[in-house]
Design an enzyme around this catalytic site. Structure first.
Site, PDB file in Angstrom:
ATOM      1  N   ASP A   1       0.812  -1.218   0.000  1.00  0.00           N
ATOM      2  CA  ASP A   1       0.000   0.000   0.000  1.00  0.00           C
ATOM      3  C   ASP A   1       0.843   1.265   0.000  1.00  0.00           C
ATOM      4  OD1 ASP A   1      -2.203  -1.622   0.160  1.00  0.00           O
ATOM      5  OD2 ASP A   1      -2.595  -1.272   2.279  1.00  0.00           O
TER       6      ASP A   1
ATOM      7  N   HIS B   1      -4.205  -0.277  -6.113  1.00  0.00           N
ATOM      8  CA  HIS B   1      -2.930   0.191  -5.587  1.00  0.00           C
ATOM      9  C   HIS B   1      -2.310   1.320  -6.413  1.00  0.00           C
ATOM     10  CE1 HIS B   1      -3.198  -3.653  -3.269  1.00  0.00           C
ATOM     11  NE2 HIS B   1      -2.846  -2.785  -2.331  1.00  0.00           N
TER      12      HIS B   1
END
Length: 432
Positions: A189, A215
């Site tokens: 992340d 992402h």
């Protein structure tokens, strides 16, 4: 003639993109999403026309771009961030690492306020997760509890940079060095985040990335394992490629020049090196079709990171008005997050019901997510399967995260009009 036809096809792909792309309405605010233009589509079509499809030239280009961006020695593409985490942990169980290898019954320190596939590989390799609590606001692991968690069985620290916010790398690396522990960064992340001026994903013995559409960049499905250690890279590559001892690239034979001259294990001399397996492995490779998308996405990564930071700052300044109701997110000291999302924790006593508030946001087109598993020790699979674990203290803040925390989007497709709409939607609910 074939090149001429291909170029016509690619021009039509561009034309298709220009005519089909639509602007995101101001009252539709997803938490995340893929951001791309005609180049990703052209790369994808070009890779498909080449007919190779499995790991090949586009993977090599993509890995090179990752290495150059992060200034790291090795980047190994895989089929998902979850697979990257599994490969990273399994790499550290290799017999090649001697006494430092992680064995069943060893302990690995992590947090329960996160995504399950950071913790699941610990369970998969037969180790015991040891959970520490987090700080509210940064959602960073409590360093004092990490120190308290260390035992004679501790072999590693494995945790994520929460929604792009780096954990306290300096302090955690000092603990690892003092106790000879492995450090694995779940950077899924946080691609583009920095700590001390250096990109996250470059501090640990191993690190991982995810390229799922939510992402920082995407390859549809996909991930990567990162390291500066040639031995760890070799082991990780073997595990990704069925566990084979051979290091030939896909489609190549006899790179070592000794294909029929090896004698390993109890196999006969001369057994084909392409079919000798030195690790317990799988096929977890990325396809060239996916990598071709990533090649173009890497060219946009810096602009994506800049936009995420701008959106976070703008939204923070708007929502600061509601600090009586929420704990606002804050960056870890000495860090520059490339924010994956905007975390909010409802303050005790504010009388906001999280479920009703999230329903209000969702009903008005504003996407929301929880901080993943909340407290993983209370998830059905932990309870029903009787997962063995150890925890430090009562994980008080982790339970607050489970009950009161959620997040909203700051991804690059969002403009100020979207964030203004978020502010107005918050304001209407809170005034009521």
């Amino acid at each position: 003639m074939s090149d001429e036809i291909k170029n016509k096809i690619l021009e039509l792909v561009k034309e298709y993109y220009v005519k089909s792309c639509e602007k995101l309405p101001h009252n539709k605010v997803p938490v995340s999403g893929k951001v791309y233009d005609e180049k990703e589509l052209q790369n994808l079509v070009e890779a498909s026309l080449e007919g190779w499809w499995t790991e090949g030239k586009w993977n090599s280009i993509f890995e090179e771009k990752l290495k150059n961006f992060l200034n790291i020695d090795y980047a190994l593409t895989v089929n998902s961030g979850s697979s990257a985490n599994l490969i990273a942990l399994k790499t550290l169980t290799s017999i090649k690492l001697g006494d430092r290898r992680i064995k069943p019954g060893d302990e690995i320190i992590t947090v329960a306020a996160g995504f399950p596939t950071t913790v699941n590989p610990i369970i998969e390799i037969g180790a015991t997760p040891v959970f520490v609590d987090v700080e509210l606001g940064t959602y960073d692991a409590k360093v004092e509890e990490i120190k308290e968690a260390i035992s004679s069985k501790t072999k590693a620290i494995f945790m994520a940079h929460t929604l792009g916010n780096p954990f306290n790398i300096r302090a955690i690396k000092e603990i690892c060095e003092e106790h000879n522990l492995w450090l694995i960064e779940d950077n899924c992340d946080a691609l583009g985040s920095k700590y001390g001026g250096k990109y996250t994903g470059t501090f640990g013995d191993l690190a991982t990335l995810s390229f799922y559409p939510a992402h920082h960049i995407t390859t549809a499905e996909g991930g990567a394992v990162l390291t500066n250690d040639p031995q760890l890279y070799q082991i990780a590559r073997s595990i990704r490629d069925w566990g084979r001892d051979c290091w030939c690239p896909t489609g190549k034979d006899n790179t070592c020049g000794r294909r029929f001259d090896w004698q390993l294990g109890k196999l006969p001399y001369g057994y084909d090196h392409k079919y000798i397996y030195s690790e317990i492995g799988y096929n977890l490779k990325m396809t060239d079709l996916q990598a071709s998308i990533g090649v173009s996405q890497m060219d946009k990564l810096e602009s994506f990171t800049k936009k995420r930071k701008e959106n976070f700052e703008y939204l923070y300044n708007k929502l600061k008005e509601f600090e009586d109701y929420f704990i606002l997110p804050k960056a870890t000291e000495n860090s520059e997050p490339s924010w994956f999302g905007f975390l909010l924790t409802i303050k005790e006593g504010s009388k906001i019901n999280r479920t009703k508030f999230m329903q209000h946001l969702n009903n008005n087109g504003i996407g929301t997510r929880l901080l993943f598993g909340g407290n993983l020790t209370k998830q059905p699979y932990f309870v029903d399967y009787g997962i063995k674990y150890r925890q430090i203290g009562n994980l008080e803040n982790t339970d607050i995260v489970m009950n009161n925390t959620f997040w909203i989007g700051v991804y690059p497709a969002l403009e100020k009009e979207h964030l203004d709409y978020v502010y107005e939607t918050f304001k209407k609910y809170l005034e009521r």
